[in-house]
Design a protein around this motif. Structure first.
Motif, PDB file in Angstrom:
ATOM      1  N   VAL A 270      59.527  87.599  14.998  1.00  0.00           N
ATOM      2  CA  VAL A 270      58.781  86.580  15.911  1.00  0.00           C
ATOM      3  C   VAL A 270      57.320  86.616  15.442  1.00  0.00           C
ATOM      4  CG1 VAL A 270      57.789  86.218  18.243  1.00  0.00           C
ATOM      5  CG2 VAL A 270      60.194  86.578  17.783  1.00  0.00           C
ATOM      6  N   SER A 271      56.609  87.629  15.381  1.00  0.00           N
ATOM      7  CA  SER A 271      55.119  88.024  15.059  1.00  0.00           C
ATOM      8  C   SER A 271      54.914  87.156  13.743  1.00  0.00           C
ATOM      9  CB  SER A 271      54.707  89.451  14.995  1.00  0.00           C
ATOM     10  OG  SER A 271      55.388  90.045  13.952  1.00  0.00           O
ATOM     11  N   GLN A 272      56.020  87.039  12.742  1.00  0.00           N
ATOM     12  CA  GLN A 272      55.907  86.323  11.663  1.00  0.00           C
ATOM     13  C   GLN A 272      56.224  84.832  11.522  1.00  0.00           C
ATOM     14  OE1 GLN A 272      57.749  88.396   8.113  1.00  0.00           O
ATOM     15  NE2 GLN A 272      57.821  90.187   9.802  1.00  0.00           N
ATOM     16  N   ALA A 273      56.819  84.570  12.726  1.00  0.00           N
ATOM     17  CA  ALA A 273      57.200  83.037  12.652  1.00  0.00           C
ATOM     18  C   ALA A 273      56.121  81.871  12.718  1.00  0.00           C
ATOM     19  CB  ALA A 273      58.191  82.947  13.902  1.00  0.00           C
TER      20      ALA A 273
ATOM     21  N   LYS B 142      66.292  84.046   9.637  1.00  0.00           N
ATOM     22  CA  LYS B 142      66.680  85.469  10.064  1.00  0.00           C
ATOM     23  C   LYS B 142      66.500  85.481  11.637  1.00  0.00           C
ATOM     24  CE  LYS B 142      65.390  88.112   6.113  1.00  0.00           C
ATOM     25  NZ  LYS B 142      64.539  89.363   5.634  1.00  0.00           N
ATOM     26  N   LEU B 143      65.735  84.720  12.234  1.00  0.00           N
ATOM     27  CA  LEU B 143      65.647  84.577  13.683  1.00  0.00           C
ATOM     28  C   LEU B 143      66.927  83.932  14.123  1.00  0.00           C
ATOM     29  CD1 LEU B 143      61.902  84.167  14.323  1.00  0.00           C
ATOM     30  CD2 LEU B 143      63.232  86.033  15.275  1.00  0.00           C
ATOM     31  N   LEU B 144      67.380  82.846  13.518  1.00  0.00           N
ATOM     32  CA  LEU B 144      68.840  82.216  13.957  1.00  0.00           C
ATOM     33  C   LEU B 144      69.649  83.062  13.829  1.00  0.00           C
ATOM     34  CD1 LEU B 144      68.203  78.771  11.881  1.00  0.00           C
ATOM     35  CD2 LEU B 144      68.204  79.192  14.313  1.00  0.00           C
ATOM     36  N   ILE B 145      70.003  83.965  12.769  1.00  0.00           N
ATOM     37  CA  ILE B 145      70.970  84.897  12.666  1.00  0.00           C
ATOM     38  C   ILE B 145      70.932  85.949  13.644  1.00  0.00           C
ATOM     39  CG2 ILE B 145      71.855  86.866  11.082  1.00  0.00           C
ATOM     40  CD1 ILE B 145      70.882  85.089   8.685  1.00  0.00           C
TER      41      ILE B 145
ATOM     42  N   GLN C 102      70.142  81.557  18.650  1.00  0.00           N
ATOM     43  CA  GLN C 102      69.508  80.284  19.080  1.00  0.00           C
ATOM     44  C   GLN C 102      69.611  79.189  18.405  1.00  0.00           C
ATOM     45  OE1 GLN C 102      68.146  80.988  22.757  1.00  0.00           O
ATOM     46  NE2 GLN C 102      69.503  82.732  21.798  1.00  0.00           N
ATOM     47  N   ARG C 103      69.229  78.048  19.162  1.00  0.00           N
ATOM     48  CA  ARG C 103      69.233  76.620  18.373  1.00  0.00           C
ATOM     49  C   ARG C 103      68.112  76.584  17.554  1.00  0.00           C
ATOM     50  NH1 ARG C 103      70.506  75.522  23.829  1.00  0.00           N
ATOM     51  NH2 ARG C 103      72.423  74.636  24.229  1.00  0.00           N
ATOM     52  N   ARG C 104      68.241  75.720  16.573  1.00  0.00           N
ATOM     53  CA  ARG C 104      67.193  75.495  15.327  1.00  0.00           C
ATOM     54  C   ARG C 104      66.044  75.075  16.214  1.00  0.00           C
ATOM     55  NH1 ARG C 104      67.858  70.785  11.005  1.00  0.00           N
ATOM     56  NH2 ARG C 104      67.096  69.648  12.694  1.00  0.00           N
ATOM     57  N   GLY C 105      66.096  74.244  17.008  1.00  0.00           N
ATOM     58  CA  GLY C 105      65.026  73.628  17.694  1.00  0.00           C
ATOM     59  C   GLY C 105      63.967  74.619  18.555  1.00  0.00           C
ATOM     60  N   GLU C 106      64.915  75.412  19.136  1.00  0.00           N
ATOM     61  CA  GLU C 106      64.094  76.596  19.866  1.00  0.00           C
ATOM     62  C   GLU C 106      63.422  77.617  19.200  1.00  0.00           C
ATOM     63  OE1 GLU C 106      67.743  77.561  22.207  1.00  0.00           O
ATOM     64  OE2 GLU C 106      67.602  75.526  23.009  1.00  0.00           O
ATOM     65  N   ILE C 107      63.987  77.861  17.999  1.00  0.00           N
ATOM     66  CA  ILE C 107      63.187  78.816  17.168  1.00  0.00           C
ATOM     67  C   ILE C 107      62.192  77.903  16.460  1.00  0.00           C
ATOM     68  CG2 ILE C 107      63.586  79.852  14.999  1.00  0.00           C
ATOM     69  CD1 ILE C 107      64.698  81.349  17.127  1.00  0.00           C
ATOM     70  N   ALA C 108      62.267  76.781  16.210  1.00  0.00           N
ATOM     71  CA  ALA C 108      61.126  75.940  15.828  1.00  0.00           C
ATOM     72  C   ALA C 108      60.053  75.907  16.872  1.00  0.00           C
ATOM     73  CB  ALA C 108      61.773  74.427  15.545  1.00  0.00           C
ATOM     74  N   ASN C 109      60.420  76.089  18.135  1.00  0.00           N
ATOM     75  CA  ASN C 109      59.306  75.692  18.924  1.00  0.00           C
ATOM     76  C   ASN C 109      58.769  77.122  19.584  1.00  0.00           C
ATOM     77  OD1 ASN C 109      58.706  72.989  19.564  1.00  0.00           O
ATOM     78  ND2 ASN C 109      60.789  72.897  19.891  1.00  0.00           N
TER      79      ASN C 109
END
Length: 170
Positions: A75-78, A25-28, A32-39
């Motif tokens: 973001v608070s749940q990521a 959902k954050l990607l949607i 952002q790039r997957r790596g940035e959301i992962a970090n």
């Protein structure tokens, strides 16, 4: 680029796969790039923005992304994510969308912003592209961060997503 129906199916399926679904959902929502959301766990999250340090960004430039209300809630749940392949297979089965990648969400996001009338240089800033519609020479003179314009574009996209794409989720 996913259709609105495909995007809705991915979003709905993301609700069923826990913390990986939050990242999808954050990607949607952010493009952002997957790596940035992962970090995200390495990023600084303020009341109104996410600031990724240059060490975790593909282009090695710090990136500040304004947050919308929906993004802030997610973001608070990521949680940090290392494995993406197996959860993606599960997501594919749940959503029924075929032949797509997580990076397609980034293309879908950028295309949607363009269709909503957002200026190309604002889209490029949100995506954190080094190259784009502002030439290298123009970047020497124009040091604007475009945070307000980025925030407005993200809010516009969020309204579009919830009003026109996800509104009819059963």
């Amino acid at each position: 680029v996913l259709t609105n129906d495909e995007l809705k199916r991915v979003w709905t399926a993301a609700d069923k796969i826990g913390s990986f679904g939050v990242l999808v959902k954050l990607l949607i929502l952010t493009g952002q790039r997957r790596g940035e959301i992962a970090n995200l766990h390495l990023a600084t999250v303020t009341d109104d923005a996410i600031i990724w340090p240059k060490e975790v960004i593909k282009n090695r430039r710090e990136h500040t992304l304004p947050m919308t209300s929906a993004t802030a809630g997610l973001v608070s749940q990521a949680k940090p994510q290392r494995a993406w392949s197996k959860p993606k297979v599960q997501l594919d089965k749940l959503c029924g969308v075929e032949n797509w990648t997580l990076h397609d969400l980034r293309r879908t996001f950028a295309t949607s912003l363009a269709e909503l009338g957002v200026a190309p240089h604002i889209i490029e800033r949100i995506l954190n592209h080094v190259t784009g519609s502002i030439s290298p020479l123009a970047r020497i003179y124009n040091r604007a961060t475009y945070q307000k314009e980025m925030r407005d574009a993200l809010a516009l996209y969020e309204r579009h997503l919830f009003t026109n794409v996800l509104a009819r989720i059963a």
